[in-house]
Enzyme design. Structure first.
Site, PDB file in Angstrom:
ATOM      1  CD  GLU A 136      -2.269  -1.331   2.859  1.00 47.22           C
ATOM      2  OE1 GLU A 136      -2.324  -0.320   3.577  1.00 47.22           O
ATOM      3  OE2 GLU A 136      -2.639  -2.450   3.230  1.00 47.22           O
ATOM      4  CE  LYS A 138       5.227   5.237   6.856  1.00 46.67           C
ATOM      5  NZ  LYS A 138       4.784   6.530   7.271  1.00 46.67           N
ATOM      6  CG  ASP A 140       4.059  12.524   4.634  1.00 44.69           C
ATOM      7  OD1 ASP A 140       3.964  12.187   5.822  1.00 44.69           O
ATOM      8  OD2 ASP A 140       4.982  13.237   4.198  1.00 44.69           O
ATOM      9  CE1 TYR A 247      -3.705   2.555   8.712  1.00 44.30           C
ATOM     10  CE2 TYR A 247      -3.407   4.539   7.406  1.00 44.30           C
ATOM     11  CZ  TYR A 247      -3.352   3.881   8.621  1.00 44.30           C
ATOM     12  OH  TYR A 247      -2.948   4.549   9.743  1.00 44.30           O
ATOM     13  CE  LYS A 336       9.892   7.297   6.763  1.00 43.95           C
ATOM     14  NZ  LYS A 336       9.377   7.815   7.951  1.00 43.95           N
ATOM     15  CB  CYS A 430      25.042  45.839  -9.486  1.00 47.18           C
ATOM     16  SG  CYS A 430      25.482  44.497 -10.610  1.00 47.18           S
ATOM     17  CB  CYS A 433      28.430  46.892 -12.845  1.00 49.74           C
ATOM     18  SG  CYS A 433      26.799  47.471 -12.384  1.00 49.74           S
ATOM     19  CB  CYS A 448      21.859  45.748 -12.149  1.00 50.96           C
ATOM     20  SG  CYS A 448      23.239  46.631 -12.894  1.00 50.96           S
ATOM     21  CB  CYS A 453      25.774  45.590 -15.471  1.00 50.81           C
ATOM     22  SG  CYS A 453      26.083  44.221 -14.359  1.00 50.81           S
TER      23      CYS A 453
END
Ligand code: IVH
Length: 705
Positions: A136, A138, A140, A247, A336, A430, A433, A448, A453
């Protein structure tokens, strides 16, 4: 905490005396585990990812195995869950709700199977017992026990410490798909166990609402489901859209009797209760392993989160013979998946500058193995995101990498924040530059603004040569950087006049390689006008708009001369693009570049591409992730040039979603929820060639049945 080196369970030697450090280590681990148990089970607010918690329990288990005299009945290795809160009335479980032992990899799964077989051989006398397993997903979420008497729901309780849980009956009544009254062959009394979860799409929508309201984002669907279930006000739970998969059957009075777990699912479903469709009964551990592998790879194809596979012995009489330990049944194990969340140190936050000048903050992390790869950098998008997450250099942060999705910093572990850790502020200059970084009103990003640049300059030239634009083979990031540094080019116009001979003899530039580059640049002169428009880096103008513009006005001269209104009148072009296009051509700096391109003899005439059969007319195709054979822009161009549209999000109107490497999780989830066909790259090629969707098939290969 001091770590002892321990010998693994297989080749352990049990010493006579327990060293003081071992006893101290065990006490410290128990303290930490109990602390995290309280946060997880009672407050629904864990500080650390599950994988970090599992590592603590594992360390304690190893020490207790090495020094058995240290094991106590109240050790977290011997007990389930955590304490209850005072908000809900206590419910004593008539049959205790146990936990599961974990197998972290194939070897541990195999070892569990072998232990099982040895016990069965001893119990049953058959040397080769044939074992059937029910596998099955699992889920969460949060474990729940629900009792129906004469078909009517009378009670729902959380697991609590396994013996006594909390009464959440009113809250559970609102779960989607859970009937108040059972149907069919209703027993006098039945207790059903299952997992309450929040679907990913519901979680994403909830977070969108949080963001809109300026509130903190929820961390993950599991914690949010747990928090939503344990609300004082049942109406809040009802508003959260929780679901359930059943389940396991607990107590059953006055119903049919069963020999196999698998048969109980048909019965549970016949009563009108939700049963997960992916449950399989398999013979032998090889098939079980294949099932686990399959779902490890395809976990993100599901619209809800799973963190592993639960493997259970099918034969109920055998289960009785196998029995239970103090904490978990011997007849089941949780396989897991590797963690997708880990914690690590945020070393620094730096800022990168893109071709448009956009400044993007990113996290520099102490590298951590998560989601199947080592992550050292992760984007933080913009200042709003950094502020919303409130992550600061020096923090311990949770890093998440789900499947192939881009790694993400989820948030800080506040409990581990050193005192007085300063809030991170966006740099004013920046980093490339030294010019100012500005954030215009209404913009989420800093920019910038210095067009000279170096980061922007190289970014623009690199983009010009990319496949969706002028497709110049051999003009990658490193080379562009080198040519700029050598002073050979300073903008895209220079590409067509630079002295290739200066490259000869440099590392990586033999005669052939230089000749190839020259030929590639030469060939790009004939590219369609739409490609040139894409390559010019006009703000907001993507491949679809470029194609519309090229088709609509037919020549670069006409586009340059057109007013905002004339451009906005073209089918497929909106006012923002129209404004941006006119601003681009009004700039003197851009006029200089365009003059160089004109002088170099580039094709300035539309239509953008030779007529292509309009096989995708009326279709809306969303592309997500990286495709091998097409850049994102190329893929969009391939769609639009065939008459289709390629929007950035999935909706009811989407014809299909094309999925490459590292797709956006929310797009995939939405497509799955809406039943929109999902295509891989081969399916996309087929669609481009024929205009037909490939024959329907599940995107995931089927698990063994
Ligand atoms: S069976 C004695 N089946 O995982 C058997 N548990 O780590 C008890 N879970 O407490 C559980 N999906 O909350 C079982 N298909 C599944 C499950 C499942 C999720 C959770 C459950 C359990 C935890 C153990």
């Amino acid at each position: 905490m001091r770590t002892l080196s321990v010998v693994t369970a297989n080749d352990q030697q049990i010493p006579d005396e327990v060293p003081d450090e071992a006893a101290a280590e065990v006490a410290a681990l128990r303290g930490q585990i109990e602390h995290h148990n309280r946060l997880y089970h009672q407050l629904d607010a864990p500080e650390i990812p599950d994988a970090d918690y599992d590592a603590l329990v594992r360390q304690l288990n190893e020490l207790e195995a090495l020094f058995p005299s240290l094991v106590t009945a109240d050790s977290p290795t011997q007990t389930v869950g955590g304490p209850r809160s005072a908000t809900f009335a206590p419910v004593v479980h008539r049959v205790p709700m146990m936990s599961l032992d974990n197998a972290m990899d194939r070897a541990e799964l195999q070892a569990w199977g072998e232990r099982l077989e040895r016990r069965l051989v001893a119990e049953e006398g058959d040397d080769h017992p044939q074992v059937e397993f029910v596998c099955e997903l699992k889920i969460d979420g949060v474990a729940i026990s629900i009792t129906y008497v004469d078909g009517v729901m009378v009670q729902a309780a959380t697991r609590g410490d396994g013996r006594v849980g909390e009464d959440v009956t009113e809250n559970v009544r609102s779960l989607t798909g859970l009937p108040d009254r059972l149907t069919g062959d209703v027993p006098a009394r039945i207790e059903i166990r299952g997992e309450v979860y929040m679907p990913i799409a519901t979680f994403d929508a909830l977070n969108e609402r949080q963001e809109e309201a300026g509130l903190r984002r929820y961390v993950n669907p599991r914690n949010t489901a747990a928090g939503s279930l344990r609300q004082k006000d049942a109406a809040v739970t009802a508003s959260r859209g929780l679901h359930l998969w059943c389940y396991q059957m607990g107590e059953l009075e006055g119903g049919p009797s069963f020999e196999r777990h698998a048969d109980t699912f048909d019965y549970i479903a016949s009563l009108g209760l939700p049963v997960n469709p992916e449950i399989r009964t398999l013979s032998g551990l090889d098939d079980v392993e294949a099932f686990c592998r399959h779902w490890q790879e395809h976990r993100h194809d599901l619209p809800y989160e799973i963190d592993g596979v639960v493997v259970k012995v099918d034969d109920l009489a055998r289960r009785q013979r196998l029995g239970v330990t103090s904490k978990a049944p011997r007849w089941a194990i949780a396989f897991k998946f590797p963690p997708e969340e880990r914690s690590t140190t945020l070393i620094d936050i730096e800022v990168s500058i893109g071709r448009t000048g956009k400044a993007t903050p990113f996290a520099v992390l102490d590298p951590v193995f998560v989601g199947g790869s080592t992550v050292g950098l992760a984007t933080l998008h913009n200042q709003i995101q950094v502020a919303a997450k409130d992550v600061r250099p020096g923090d311990t942060v949770i890093v998440r990498k789900a499947g192939d999705v881009i790694p993400e910093v989820v948030g800080p572990v506040l409990a581990e924040r050193p005192d007085d850790l300063p809030v991170w502020t966006f740099p004013t200059d920046c980093p490339r530059c030294g010019g100012p970084l500005v954030r215009l009103d209404g913009e989420g990003h800093h920019f910038c603004t210095n067009l000279d640049c170096p980061a922007q300059r190289t970014g623009r030239i690199e983009h010009f040569g990319s496949r969706g634009a002028m497709d110049i083979e051999g003009l990658g990031e490193q080379r562009v950087q080198l040519f700029v540094d050598m002073g050979l080019i300073s903008d895209i116009g220079d590409l067509y006049s630079f002295d290739f001979d200066q490259l000869l003899g440099r590392d990586g530039f033999g005669a052939t390689s230089v000749e190839n580059l020259r030929a590639a640049i030469d060939a790009s002169r004939d590219r369609p006008l739409a490609n040139l428009l894409v390559g010019l880096n006009i703000g907001h103008l993507g491949p679809t708009g470029a194609r519309a513009l090229a088709d609509g006005l037919g020549h670069l001269d006409a586009i340059e001369a057109a007013s905002v209104d004339e451009i906005a009148a073209i089918d497929g072009i909106g006012p923002t693009i129209a404004q941006s296009v006119t601003e681009f051509f009004a700039s003197e700096r851009n006029q200089v570049v365009v003059a160089k391109l004109r002088a170099a003899g580039l094709n300035l005439e539309g239509p953008a591409a030779p007529e292509v059969p309009q096989v995708l007319a009326g279709m809306s195709i969303v592309v997500t992730g990286t495709l091998e054979g097409h850049s994102r822009e190329e893929a969009e161009l391939a769609i639009t040039s065939r008459g289709g549209t390629s929007p950035g999000s999935v909706s009811k109107r989407t014809t299909a979603v094309v999925v490459g490497e590292g797709p956006g999780a929310s797009k995939l989830t939405k497509a799955t929820d809406l039943g929109v066909p999902i295509l891989d790259e081969a399916g996309f090629e087929h669609l481009l060639a024929t205009g037909e969707l490939p024959a329907a098939e599940s995107p995931a290969e089927s698990p063994p049945t």
